[in-house]
Design a protein around this motif. Structure first.
Motif, PDB file in Angstrom:
ATOM      1  N   ALA A 117       0.833  -1.204   0.000  1.00  0.00           N
ATOM      2  CA  ALA A 117       0.000   0.000   0.000  1.00  0.00           C
ATOM      3  C   ALA A 117       0.870   1.258   0.000  1.00  0.00           C
ATOM      4  CB  ALA A 117      -0.925  -0.004   1.213  1.00  0.00           C
ATOM      5  N   PRO A 118       1.656   1.446  -1.059  1.00  0.00           N
ATOM      6  CA  PRO A 118       2.524   2.632  -1.084  1.00  0.00           C
ATOM      7  C   PRO A 118       1.703   3.903  -1.275  1.00  0.00           C
ATOM      8  CG  PRO A 118       2.594   1.534  -3.206  1.00  0.00           C
ATOM      9  CD  PRO A 118       1.765   0.674  -2.293  1.00  0.00           C
ATOM     10  N   ASP A 119       2.120   4.968  -0.613  1.00  0.00           N
ATOM     11  CA  ASP A 119       1.459   6.249  -0.861  1.00  0.00           C
ATOM     12  C   ASP A 119       2.170   6.933  -2.031  1.00  0.00           C
ATOM     13  OD1 ASP A 119       3.765   7.588   0.146  1.00  0.00           O
ATOM     14  OD2 ASP A 119       2.901   7.734   2.148  1.00  0.00           O
ATOM     15  N   ARG A 120       1.638   8.055  -2.441  1.00  0.00           N
ATOM     16  CA  ARG A 120       2.174   8.738  -3.619  1.00  0.00           C
ATOM     17  C   ARG A 120       3.647   9.103  -3.448  1.00  0.00           C
ATOM     18  NH1 ARG A 120      -0.866  12.593  -7.732  1.00  0.00           N
ATOM     19  NH2 ARG A 120      -1.913  10.618  -7.903  1.00  0.00           N
ATOM     20  N   ALA A 121       4.025   9.580  -2.279  1.00  0.00           N
ATOM     21  CA  ALA A 121       5.419   9.959  -2.038  1.00  0.00           C
ATOM     22  C   ALA A 121       6.339   8.746  -2.148  1.00  0.00           C
ATOM     23  CB  ALA A 121       5.568  10.617  -0.669  1.00  0.00           C
ATOM     24  N   GLU A 122       5.901   7.609  -1.647  1.00  0.00           N
ATOM     25  CA  GLU A 122       6.717   6.393  -1.741  1.00  0.00           C
ATOM     26  C   GLU A 122       6.856   5.937  -3.191  1.00  0.00           C
ATOM     27  OE1 GLU A 122       5.862   4.304   2.563  1.00  0.00           O
ATOM     28  OE2 GLU A 122       4.241   4.312   1.072  1.00  0.00           O
ATOM     29  N   ILE A 123       5.794   6.060  -3.950  1.00  0.00           N
ATOM     30  CA  ILE A 123       5.844   5.697  -5.371  1.00  0.00           C
ATOM     31  C   ILE A 123       6.808   6.627  -6.102  1.00  0.00           C
ATOM     32  CG2 ILE A 123       4.518   5.634  -7.525  1.00  0.00           C
ATOM     33  CD1 ILE A 123       2.077   4.817  -5.731  1.00  0.00           C
ATOM     34  N   GLU A 124       6.680   7.914  -5.867  1.00  0.00           N
ATOM     35  CA  GLU A 124       7.553   8.885  -6.531  1.00  0.00           C
ATOM     36  C   GLU A 124       9.012   8.660  -6.161  1.00  0.00           C
ATOM     37  OE1 GLU A 124       5.758  12.609  -5.439  1.00  0.00           O
ATOM     38  OE2 GLU A 124       4.215  12.424  -6.996  1.00  0.00           O
ATOM     39  N   THR A 125       9.272   8.336  -4.900  1.00  0.00           N
ATOM     40  CA  THR A 125      10.642   8.057  -4.470  1.00  0.00           C
ATOM     41  C   THR A 125      11.172   6.804  -5.152  1.00  0.00           C
ATOM     42  OG1 THR A 125      10.315   9.149  -2.346  1.00  0.00           O
ATOM     43  CG2 THR A 125      12.113   7.546  -2.471  1.00  0.00           C
ATOM     44  N   ALA A 126      10.361   5.752  -5.184  1.00  0.00           N
ATOM     45  CA  ALA A 126      10.792   4.497  -5.808  1.00  0.00           C
ATOM     46  C   ALA A 126      11.097   4.686  -7.292  1.00  0.00           C
ATOM     47  CB  ALA A 126       9.727   3.415  -5.627  1.00  0.00           C
ATOM     48  N   LEU A 127      10.318   5.517  -7.956  1.00  0.00           N
ATOM     49  CA  LEU A 127      10.487   5.722  -9.401  1.00  0.00           C
ATOM     50  C   LEU A 127      11.445   6.858  -9.746  1.00  0.00           C
ATOM     51  CD1 LEU A 127       6.823   5.236 -10.629  1.00  0.00           C
ATOM     52  CD2 LEU A 127       8.713   3.583 -10.672  1.00  0.00           C
ATOM     53  N   SER A 128      12.041   7.472  -8.746  1.00  0.00           N
ATOM     54  CA  SER A 128      12.895   8.638  -9.001  1.00  0.00           C
ATOM     55  C   SER A 128      14.124   8.305  -9.846  1.00  0.00           C
ATOM     56  CB  SER A 128      13.320   9.291  -7.688  1.00  0.00           C
ATOM     57  OG  SER A 128      14.135   8.417  -6.935  1.00  0.00           O
ATOM     58  N   GLY A 129      14.513   7.058  -9.918  1.00  0.00           N
ATOM     59  CA  GLY A 129      15.647   6.659 -10.748  1.00  0.00           C
ATOM     60  C   GLY A 129      15.260   6.223 -12.145  1.00  0.00           C
ATOM     61  N   ASN A 130      13.988   6.366 -12.493  1.00  0.00           N
ATOM     62  CA  ASN A 130      13.503   5.983 -13.819  1.00  0.00           C
ATOM     63  C   ASN A 130      13.070   7.225 -14.572  1.00  0.00           C
ATOM     64  OD1 ASN A 130      12.772   3.589 -11.864  1.00  0.00           O
ATOM     65  ND2 ASN A 130      13.012   2.731 -13.898  1.00  0.00           N
TER      66      ASN A 130
END
Length: 158
Positions: A117-130
């Motif tokens: 259940a990632p929140d938006r900030a966690e998703i953005e952080t995870a995808l920051s290298g893409n």
């Protein structure tokens, strides 16, 4: 010769010691879903899972993977969270030229598997290298949010 486990199968690779994992995947194993973008680990197009952790395959020598399990987009997208995410990316219009999509799919699937259940900030952080030049990221983030909800719903006991 080096033995590499990839997508559940074992392969023997000649000259693995001086070759990058991305090259072995694409040239020797013919797994062309993993893309070579920048070659410096900055764009994320070449993301694969190495023992379940996302890594840039352009920064890893194939010989370093001899005792590990490599998973590429070909396996990740086949079922579970990866399959759901692939559907959601398409539905959200988050796939345009498609070059970044495979790395994003692998990275986001890893996120959903480790954090249902990632929140938006966690998703953005995870995808920051893409990096993506086409979508502006919002459709991608929305697709990951939707996929996480679907995967959670599918895992709930009936």
């Amino acid at each position: 010769m080096t033995r590499i486990r990839c997508n559940g199968a074992e392969y023997r690779v000649d000259r693995a010691g001086d070759r990058l994992l991305i090259d072995v995947l694409r040239e020797d194993l013919r797994l062309t879903g993993t893309k070579l973008g920048c070659g410096t680990g900055d764009c994320g197009a070449c993301t694969v899972l190495l023992d379940g952790r996302p890594v840039n395959s352009c920064l890893v020598y194939a010989v370093e993977c001899a005792a590990s399990e490599v998973e590429t987009v070909e396996r990740v997208s086949r079922d579970g969270a990866g399959r759901v995410l692939a559907e959601e990316l398409a539905e959200a219009g988050a796939v345009q030229c498609g070059f970044c999509t495979m790395g994003i799919l692998v990275m986001a699937t890893s996120l959903i598997e480790s954090n249902p259940a990632p929140d938006r900030a966690e998703i953005e952080t995870a995808l920051s290298g893409n990096l993506c030049r086409c979508t502006g990221y919002l459709p991608i983030v929305r697709a990951v949010e939707s996929a996480a909800r679907r995967v959670a719903a599918e895992r709930e006991p009936a």
